[in-house]
Design a protein around this motif. Structure first.
Motif, PDB file in Angstrom:
ATOM      1  N   PRO A 138       3.599  -4.807   6.590  1.00 43.17           N
ATOM      2  CA  PRO A 138       2.845  -3.648   6.099  1.00 43.17           C
ATOM      3  C   PRO A 138       2.282  -2.772   7.211  1.00 43.17           C
ATOM      4  O   PRO A 138       2.229  -1.548   7.054  1.00 43.17           O
TER       5      PRO A 138
ATOM      6  N   TYR B 113       5.082  -0.695   8.256  1.00 44.33           N
ATOM      7  CA  TYR B 113       5.517   0.151   7.151  1.00 44.33           C
ATOM      8  C   TYR B 113       4.561   1.336   6.950  1.00 44.33           C
ATOM      9  O   TYR B 113       4.997   2.431   6.609  1.00 44.33           O
TER      10      TYR B 113
ATOM     11  N   ILE C 241      11.819   0.293  -1.136  1.00 43.88           N
ATOM     12  CA  ILE C 241      10.459   0.194  -1.674  1.00 43.88           C
ATOM     13  C   ILE C 241       9.994   1.521  -2.260  1.00 43.88           C
ATOM     14  O   ILE C 241       9.385   1.571  -3.309  1.00 43.88           O
TER      15      ILE C 241
ATOM     16  N   PHE D 103      -4.493   6.552  -4.223  1.00 43.64           N
ATOM     17  CA  PHE D 103      -4.379   5.991  -5.571  1.00 43.64           C
ATOM     18  C   PHE D 103      -4.940   6.868  -6.677  1.00 43.64           C
ATOM     19  O   PHE D 103      -4.860   6.516  -7.838  1.00 43.64           O
TER      20      PHE D 103
ATOM     21  N   THR E 109      -4.659   6.529   7.387  1.00 38.94           N
ATOM     22  CA  THR E 109      -4.909   5.142   7.760  1.00 38.94           C
ATOM     23  C   THR E 109      -4.591   4.904   9.231  1.00 38.94           C
ATOM     24  O   THR E 109      -5.350   4.245   9.934  1.00 38.94           O
TER      25      THR E 109
ATOM     26  N   VAL F 243      -7.282   3.570  11.825  1.00 40.01           N
ATOM     27  CA  VAL F 243      -7.129   2.300  12.540  1.00 40.01           C
ATOM     28  C   VAL F 243      -7.167   2.514  14.047  1.00 40.01           C
ATOM     29  O   VAL F 243      -7.750   1.723  14.786  1.00 40.01           O
TER      30      VAL F 243
ATOM     31  N   LEU G 244      -5.832  -0.975   5.656  1.00 40.04           N
ATOM     32  CA  LEU G 244      -4.568  -0.486   6.192  1.00 40.04           C
ATOM     33  C   LEU G 244      -3.397  -0.996   5.372  1.00 40.04           C
ATOM     34  O   LEU G 244      -2.393  -0.331   5.207  1.00 40.04           O
ATOM     35  N   LEU G 245      -3.564  -2.224   4.856  1.00 38.12           N
ATOM     36  CA  LEU G 245      -2.439  -2.877   4.196  1.00 38.12           C
ATOM     37  C   LEU G 245      -2.323  -2.527   2.723  1.00 38.12           C
ATOM     38  O   LEU G 245      -1.331  -2.869   2.088  1.00 38.12           O
ATOM     39  N   VAL G 246      -3.341  -1.870   2.201  1.00 36.91           N
ATOM     40  CA  VAL G 246      -3.359  -1.682   0.755  1.00 36.91           C
ATOM     41  C   VAL G 246      -2.168  -0.864   0.266  1.00 36.91           C
ATOM     42  O   VAL G 246      -1.520  -1.223  -0.714  1.00 36.91           O
ATOM     43  N   ILE G 247      -1.852   0.217   0.957  1.00 36.17           N
ATOM     44  CA  ILE G 247      -0.760   1.081   0.499  1.00 36.17           C
ATOM     45  C   ILE G 247       0.604   0.369   0.567  1.00 36.17           C
ATOM     46  O   ILE G 247       1.296   0.252  -0.445  1.00 36.17           O
ATOM     47  N   PRO G 248       0.994  -0.160   1.749  1.00 36.54           N
ATOM     48  CA  PRO G 248       2.298  -0.844   1.776  1.00 36.54           C
ATOM     49  C   PRO G 248       2.342  -2.079   0.879  1.00 36.54           C
ATOM     50  O   PRO G 248       3.378  -2.334   0.263  1.00 36.54           O
ATOM     51  N   LEU G 249       1.224  -2.797   0.782  1.00 36.84           N
ATOM     52  CA  LEU G 249       1.234  -3.978  -0.093  1.00 36.84           C
ATOM     53  C   LEU G 249       1.379  -3.581  -1.554  1.00 36.84           C
ATOM     54  O   LEU G 249       2.068  -4.244  -2.328  1.00 36.84           O
ATOM     55  N   PHE G 250       0.745  -2.493  -1.917  1.00 37.08           N
ATOM     56  CA  PHE G 250       0.872  -2.007  -3.294  1.00 37.08           C
ATOM     57  C   PHE G 250       2.336  -1.691  -3.610  1.00 37.08           C
ATOM     58  O   PHE G 250       2.874  -2.099  -4.645  1.00 37.08           O
ATOM     59  N   LEU G 251       3.002  -1.004  -2.666  1.00 36.14           N
ATOM     60  CA  LEU G 251       4.420  -0.678  -2.876  1.00 36.14           C
ATOM     61  C   LEU G 251       5.266  -1.944  -2.942  1.00 36.14           C
ATOM     62  O   LEU G 251       6.160  -2.078  -3.784  1.00 36.14           O
ATOM     63  N   LEU G 252       4.942  -2.883  -2.036  1.00 38.29           N
ATOM     64  CA  LEU G 252       5.690  -4.138  -1.985  1.00 38.29           C
ATOM     65  C   LEU G 252       5.527  -4.918  -3.296  1.00 38.29           C
ATOM     66  O   LEU G 252       6.501  -5.417  -3.866  1.00 38.29           O
TER      67      LEU G 252
END
Lengths: 356, 278
Positions: free
Chosen positions: A77, A80, A112, A323, A335, A339, B124-132
């Motif tokens: 992620p 990604y 994806i 969202f 993001t 970061v 940071l991970l929320v967007i790619p994890l949501f897609l995944l």
């Protein structure tokens, strides 16, 4: 005759093989003699591996489960997001990105997301966006006041509870650390009410001492400070516990020596406590900074980012873009910037705190 | 001499005053929440506010339960947090053991790469994890909540730092006695790491217990809600029932308080060992 010939030949083969082996061995010995340095390194390495409990295969077994999850849900992620930040999101992906078909072994990797390449467009858009700068400002403001305030309070409390004359230490410690048990959203909701302008307990108390009602949640300045109060309330005790544990590792002899030298209370703190406590203090400061940067639930519940975006934080802005508006590419660019800022900040703190 | 004694007395008084004032500040919101949870809405919203607990807690709870299955919400949260904590403890202690006690290729660079992710905010991970998760069709499932952070960088850091303090001779003698590597890990390393495991358990549980943004994105149906999501839904209704919200907030504290009180002692020594031995 034929059999004898074959036998002969077999003997010949064996002989030739033996010669070849000997020549090879001799060559190796010659090379080894010619390059002693190279070999010493090799043997040294062999010795080293024999001495330490090295069982690479077992080690891989021990770390494999961690790494499978780490790679899939953390490392992937991260990259990604970086990738996504150069695209515009069009919808959930359809079709396959990649597949392997080996009969029983059929692997497919789906696409994806449907994406359209926009290059640095998302970044350009972010830099020109007023709300981005507003959220950056809000987060920085909260950070600049909240972290020093909280660490100061936590340190003062830890020093007080570490004093030799202090009684009921356990009771005080538990009471002060209790807020950390409160669920993030639960305590935010309690604060929402506590700071309510008409019904809130706080304005009632203030009225009791003759102070007018303060528009805690309807005025931008006060709303920001309400968020600061809430975060500080929750995490001070947690930091105090860590600092208290750190204080207990400071050798008592150092204080005795300082006393013999005639140091007063302040000097003992400045020249003994502070230097000894530095690693723990640094740990607490860095973690708190990262924590406050990531602020989301409190403004989401208490103020909803308002009034007029005066408490919207970076993460909340990212959430809205991702969202609510479904601009996943733009949100990814946000993001990445966010970061980068957090990382630079943390590294700076560690560098500054680690020297001298 | 007398002057010094008087100075000391003043100092003590000020110290006590400061600590007690802070205790009051910390307790007021919690006490007030408790009062609000035990009063009917009308009594609670009176001015001046009441400060003595009432008896309506169960009524408020029943009303809350009718609107949102809060028992189920608590159950979901506890289930997720417990499974997550246990899974993460296993993964992190195993990997931490390997990083502390074995040699393998690229050990140091890999470890520092993991450490670097400590700085990354999980958002940071929320967007790619949501897609995944959308692609895996895992949205609205518990595994989507539990798995992503089970390989926790804080966990591996804490475990590696502490496992380093186990003497090699101890492991070596176990090897001589014919113990397998896994037995060494399970029988020797884990029991000596009890306080670090306790500290890590609190950190992991608290992390999962507080997780808000990610479940907000992943969970869809009310029967899957965790406590933070359920509570956030309660404030979203047109008329806000403060009494019910306060009941929910009070109940949400209980599991964490229990865990914290049980593991407090180990927490302190465990977290300290991890943060200092660099």
């Amino acid at each position: 005759m034929a059999t004898s010939d074959e036998t002969d030949d077999r003997v010949g083969q064996t002989y030739r093989r033996r010669v070849r082996t000997r020549v090879r061995d001799a060559t190796r010995r010659f090379r080894r003699a010619a390059r002693p340095g190279w070999d010493r390194v090799r043997f040294a390495r062999q010795d080293l591996t024999a001495a330490t409990p090295t069982l690479p295969r077992v080690a891989y077994l021990f770390i494999a489960p961690f790494f499978i999850l780490f790679g899939l849900f953390l490392a992937f992620p991260v990259f990604y997001t970086l990738y996504l930040s150069f695209f515009e999101y069009q919808g959930v992906g359809q079709g396959l990105l990649f597949w392997v078909d080996l009969g029983p072994l059929y692997v497919e990797i789906p696409r994806i997301a449907q994406l359209e390449f926009v290059g640095g467009g998302n970044y350009a858009r972010l830099l020109g966006n007023e709300l981005f700068w507003q959220s950056m400002f809000n987060t920085s403001y909260i950070l600049a006041i909240q972290v020093p305030l909280m660490i100061g309070l936590a340190l003062a409390l830890a020093l007080a509870l570490n004093a030799s004359f202090m009684r009921f230490k356990g009771v005080f410690r538990t009471a002060i650390a209790l807020p950390v048990s409160a669920n993030l959203v639960a305590y935010s909701t309690v604060f929402l009410l506590l700071f309510n302008e008409q019904l809130g307990f706080l304005n009632f108390v203030l009225a009791g001492v003759g102070l007018g009602p303060i528009p805690w949640l309807t005025d931008g300045f006060w709303a920001r400070n309400t968020i600061i109060a809430a975060v500080t309330w929750r995490w001070t005790g947690y930091n105090m516990i860590i600092l208290l544990a750190g204080l207990q590792t400071v050798p008592q002899q150092l204080y005795e020596a300082a006393e013999i030298d005639g140091a007063n209370r302040w000097e003992k703190f400045r020249y003994v406590t502070l230097p000894q406590l530095k690693p723990v203090l640094l740990f607490v400061v860095v973690l708190s900074t990262i924590g406050t940067f990531k602020l989301f639930a409190e403004p989401y519940v208490i103020t909803g980012g308002g009034p007029t975006n005066s408490t919207i934080t970076i993460v909340q802005y990212i959430y809205r873009q991702a969202f609510v508006n479904f601009n996943l590419g733009y949100a990814s660019a946000l993001t990445v910037v966010f970061v980068t800022v957090v990382s630079v900040f943390s590294i700076l703190q560690i560098k500054l705190g680690g020297e001298d | 001499m007398r002057d010094q004694r008087r100075k000391d007395a003043v100092w003590r008084f000020l110290t006590y005053a400061f600590v007690i004032a802070m205790v009051v500040v910390m307790m007021v919101p919690l006490y007030w929440m408790l009062v609000a949870a035990t009063l009917p809405q009308e009594e609670f919203l009176q001015f001046p506010p009441r400060l003595i607990p009432g008896t309506a807690f169960l009524d408020n709870f029943a009303a809350l339960q009718e609107r949102l299955d809060f028992v189920r919400t608590i159950r979901n949260s506890v289930l997720i947090a417990v499974v997550y904590t246990l899974l993460s403890l296993v993964l992190c202690s195993m990997a931490g053991f390997a990083f502390a006690k074995y040699e393998f290729k690229f050990k140091e660079p890999i470890f520092y790469a993991i450490l670097a992710t400590l700085v990354l905010p999980i958002q940071l991970l929320v967007i790619p994890l949501f897609l995944l998760m959308a692609q895996l069709e895992w949205t609205n499932t518990f595994r989507a909540i539990i798995l992503p952070w089970a390989a926790n960088p804080i966990g591996i850091f804490l475990m590696r730092q502490n496992m380093k303090s186990i003497p090699d001779a101890l492991l070596e003698s176990a090897r001589m006695d014919g113990a397998t590597e896994f037995q060494i890990f399970y029988r020797i390393a884990l029991p000596t790491m009890r306080s670090s495991l306790a500290a890590l358990a609190i950190i992991l549980f608290l992390f999962q217990w507080d997780l808000f943004l990610y479940p907000l994105v992943i969970l869809e149906s009310a029967d899957m809600y965790t406590i933070p999501i359920g509570l956030a839904q309660l404030t979203g209704f047109q008329r806000i029932y403060y009494d019910q919200i306060m009941v929910a907030a009070t109940l949400a504290i209980v599991p964490m308080v229990v865990l914290f009180l049980v593991l407090q002692k180990q927490f302190v020594s465990g977290i300290l060992a991890g943060s200092l031995k660099e």
